[in-house]
Write a protein that holds these residues in place. Structure first.
Motif, PDB file in Angstrom:
ATOM      1  N   UNK A  43       0.840  -1.196   0.000  1.00 17.84           N
ATOM      2  CA  UNK A  43       0.000   0.000   0.000  1.00 17.84           C
ATOM      3  C   UNK A  43       0.878   1.251   0.000  1.00 17.84           C
ATOM      4  N   UNK A  44       1.932   1.236   0.831  1.00 16.83           N
ATOM      5  CA  UNK A  44       2.848   2.375   0.852  1.00 16.83           C
ATOM      6  C   UNK A  44       3.528   2.569  -0.484  1.00 16.83           C
ATOM      7  N   UNK A  45       3.986   1.462  -1.086  1.00 17.34           N
ATOM      8  CA  UNK A  45       4.642   1.550  -2.386  1.00 17.34           C
ATOM      9  C   UNK A  45       3.725   1.989  -3.493  1.00 17.34           C
ATOM     10  N   UNK A  46       2.428   1.807  -3.275  1.00 17.77           N
ATOM     11  CA  UNK A  46       1.428   2.252  -4.244  1.00 17.77           C
ATOM     12  C   UNK A  46       1.038   3.712  -4.007  1.00 17.77           C
ATOM     13  N   UNK A  77       0.116  -4.090  -6.387  1.00 16.95           N
ATOM     14  CA  UNK A  77      -1.005  -3.303  -6.909  1.00 16.95           C
ATOM     15  C   UNK A  77      -0.542  -2.094  -7.713  1.00 16.95           C
ATOM     16  N   UNK A  78      -1.488  -1.465  -8.361  1.00 17.19           N
ATOM     17  CA  UNK A  78      -1.262  -0.191  -9.047  1.00 17.19           C
ATOM     18  C   UNK A  78      -2.144   0.863  -8.403  1.00 17.19           C
ATOM     19  N   UNK A  79      -1.766   2.142  -8.590  1.00 12.54           N
ATOM     20  CA  UNK A  79      -2.570   3.239  -8.084  1.00 12.54           C
ATOM     21  C   UNK A  79      -3.644   3.621  -9.087  1.00 12.54           C
ATOM     22  N   UNK A  80      -4.870   3.804  -8.597  1.00 15.16           N
ATOM     23  CA  UNK A  80      -5.989   4.174  -9.471  1.00 15.16           C
ATOM     24  C   UNK A  80      -6.754   5.338  -8.842  1.00 15.16           C
ATOM     25  N   UNK A  81      -7.506   6.035  -9.674  1.00 16.32           N
ATOM     26  CA  UNK A  81      -8.437   7.054  -9.189  1.00 16.32           C
ATOM     27  C   UNK A  81      -9.805   6.807  -9.789  1.00 16.32           C
ATOM     28  N   UNK A  82     -10.837   7.157  -9.013  1.00 13.58           N
ATOM     29  CA  UNK A  82     -12.192   7.116  -9.542  1.00 13.58           C
ATOM     30  C   UNK A  82     -12.444   8.399 -10.331  1.00 13.58           C
ATOM     31  N   UNK A  83     -12.711   8.236 -11.608  1.00 13.48           N
ATOM     32  CA  UNK A  83     -12.943   9.376 -12.491  1.00 13.48           C
ATOM     33  C   UNK A  83     -14.288   9.227 -13.196  1.00 13.48           C
ATOM     34  N   UNK A  84     -14.867  10.350 -13.572  1.00 15.83           N
ATOM     35  CA  UNK A  84     -16.155  10.308 -14.262  1.00 15.83           C
ATOM     36  C   UNK A  84     -16.045   9.442 -15.503  1.00 15.83           C
ATOM     37  N   UNK A  85     -17.024   8.542 -15.664  1.00 10.66           N
ATOM     38  CA  UNK A  85     -16.987   7.612 -16.780  1.00 10.66           C
ATOM     39  C   UNK A  85     -17.305   8.272 -18.098  1.00 10.66           C
ATOM     40  N   UNK A  86     -16.758   7.689 -19.142  1.00  6.78           N
ATOM     41  CA  UNK A  86     -17.041   8.196 -20.488  1.00  6.78           C
ATOM     42  C   UNK A  86     -17.977   7.259 -21.235  1.00  6.78           C
ATOM     43  N   UNK A  87     -18.380   6.180 -20.582  1.00  6.02           N
ATOM     44  CA  UNK A  87     -19.261   5.205 -21.206  1.00  6.02           C
ATOM     45  C   UNK A  87     -20.527   4.997 -20.385  1.00  6.02           C
TER      46      UNK A  87
END
Length: 432
Positions: free
Chosen positions: A176-179, A394-404
């Motif tokens: 988690x820290x590394x992410x 893991x990879x880092x992600x963000x919740x972003x407004x969908x385009x679909x």
């Protein structure tokens, strides 16, 4: 060894699960040989299908059906030159640790399970694993930070001992820290981090392990204070974060608790420049109660359609599995699809590598020695950080407004720990 040093481990607390082991009695086992029914291998699967943790398990039924349809499960496992029918028995914990323990006991005594699989948070995995260890039943767990699974089940967390029958795979606090730290470093802040950690196995593991990570990365730490799961009022915690000018936020609460806290934070003017959350906002259903407040909150992703992995059972790719779930359910994919699928990959690998499925010690040893590549990538149980634990990056992600078709989508913004996964968008401050 990729895990934290022993001094950090000594800070982690036990959670009193030893009573579960003490109450468990051996059933149908003589010298480690099970008394399963005839030519059938019985695999139990325990997860929180209902209750406050149900978001973790909302795709479990689909995965179980998908696994049952693979040739390996539909035609049976060949073990020691003999083919065994495979039966999967599913149990719901209702998000209650006591019911999780009961489910494990029922699988052993009533269904004569040869192996038990468990998924999603210490409230599920730890009671199940404790019963299995006590009764000598091979068990694999996932979707639980390894520290919360390993140390919380020790009689003395300061003097941990390897388990014999129970194994698990997932990430830990170091992952988690590394992410998260690389994402923090890309946002201009005062480097003051506020943490929301409850008094439960996950919260205690994170609270103990995060300060050294923050210190090494040049960040300071503000603890919002231990609180009970189910708390609904977070005014004091929010005031602390505002007073200490916390511009980064981390946590590991139950999803409903975070929803309450984050809504109150918006009303009270706590707007950290970057929120990096754990255990919450891992699934699309978690975003619904927050609406637009979820925008640009970051979290970790251990599995998704962007992962370049494929099933060891039938070659189906991560992307195909996610798309199949969306087509069949009409709902957005979720990370536990891959994790639960991997549990059944692991079971197949372990059983088909021994001479008889009734030799529980041999099956447990096969789990400890397993190293393979499947729908979750490479899982190597031989490398640690402790015996019987395989790490995911893991990879880092963000919740972003969908385009679909989806209001918000999980998009990869950092791949520092897993460069094989492609970046999908730029990292954006949660609150500019």
């Amino acid at each position: 060894m990729n895990g934290p040093s022993l001094p950090r481990r000594t800070l982690l607390k036990g959670v009193g699960l030893g009573a579960l082991a003490a109450g468990a009695t051996a059933c149908g086992s003589v010298n480690g040989l099970g008394a399963g029914p005839g030519d059938k291998i019985v695999i139990g699967f325990v997860s929180p299908r209902t209750g406050p943790l149900a978001g973790f398990a909302s795709g479990d039924g689909f995965v179980v059906d998908r696994v049952r349809a693979t040739a390996a499960y539909a035609k049976g496992f060949t073990v020691g030159g003999k083919t065994y029918e495979v039966e999967i028995v599913v149990k719901d914990t209702h998000s209650d640790p006591g019911r999780a323990s009961q489910a494990a006991r029922e699988l052993i005594s009533r269904h004569h399970a040869d192996m038990i699989l468990a998924s999603s948070t210490p409230e599920t995995t730890n009671p199940v694993a404790t019963v299995c260890e006590a009764q000598g039943i091979p068990c694999v767990s996932t979707v639980v930070p390894w520290e919360a699974w390993y140390f919380s089940r020790q009689a003395d967390p300061r003097n941990p001992k390897p388990f014999t029958y129970t194994t698990m795979f997932f990430s830990g606090v170091d992952q988690f820290g590394g992410c998260f730290v690389p994402m923090w470093d890309r946002i201009s802040t005062n480097k003051v981090v506020g943490g929301m950690f409850p008094d439960d196995p996950d919260g205690n593991a994170f609270r103990a392990a995060y300060p050294p990570i923050l210190d090494n990365a040049g960040y300071s730490w503000v603890d919002g204070g231990a609180y009970r799961d189910g708390t609904t009022a977070f005014g004091s915690m929010i005031s602390t974060f505002k007073r200490e000018q916390c511009e980064i936020f981390i946590n590991a609460p139950l999803p409903p608790d975070f929803t309450a806290m984050w809504k109150q934070a918006a009303l009270r003017g706590f707007r950290p420049k970057l929120a990096t959350v754990a255990k919450v906002l891992l699934f699309p259903a978690d975003t619904v109660p927050l609406g637009s407040l979820v925008s640009n909150i970051a979290t970790d992703s251990w599995w998704g359609p962007y992962m370049p992995y494929a099933s060891s059972l039938d070659g189906e790719t991560a992307k195909q599995l996610a798309e199949s779930y969306q087509s069949a359910s009409g709902r957005q994919w979720l990370q536990t699809l891959g994790s639960v699928y991997s549990l059944f990959e692991i079971a197949e690998k372990a059983f088909t590598s021994v001479d008889t499925p009734r030799d529980r010690k041999a099956v447990a040893t096969a789990l400890q020695e397993l190293n393979y590549s499947g729908i979750s990538g490479v899982l190597d149980f031989t490398r640690g950080p402790v015996p019987g634990v395989a790490l995911q990056q893991p990879v880092g992600v963000q919740w972003k407004e969908g385009i679909g078709r989806w209001p918000y989508e999980m998009v990869v913004v950092d791949n520092s720990l897993n460069p094989a996964v492609r970046i999908g968008a730029d990292l954006t401050p949660t609150n500019p």
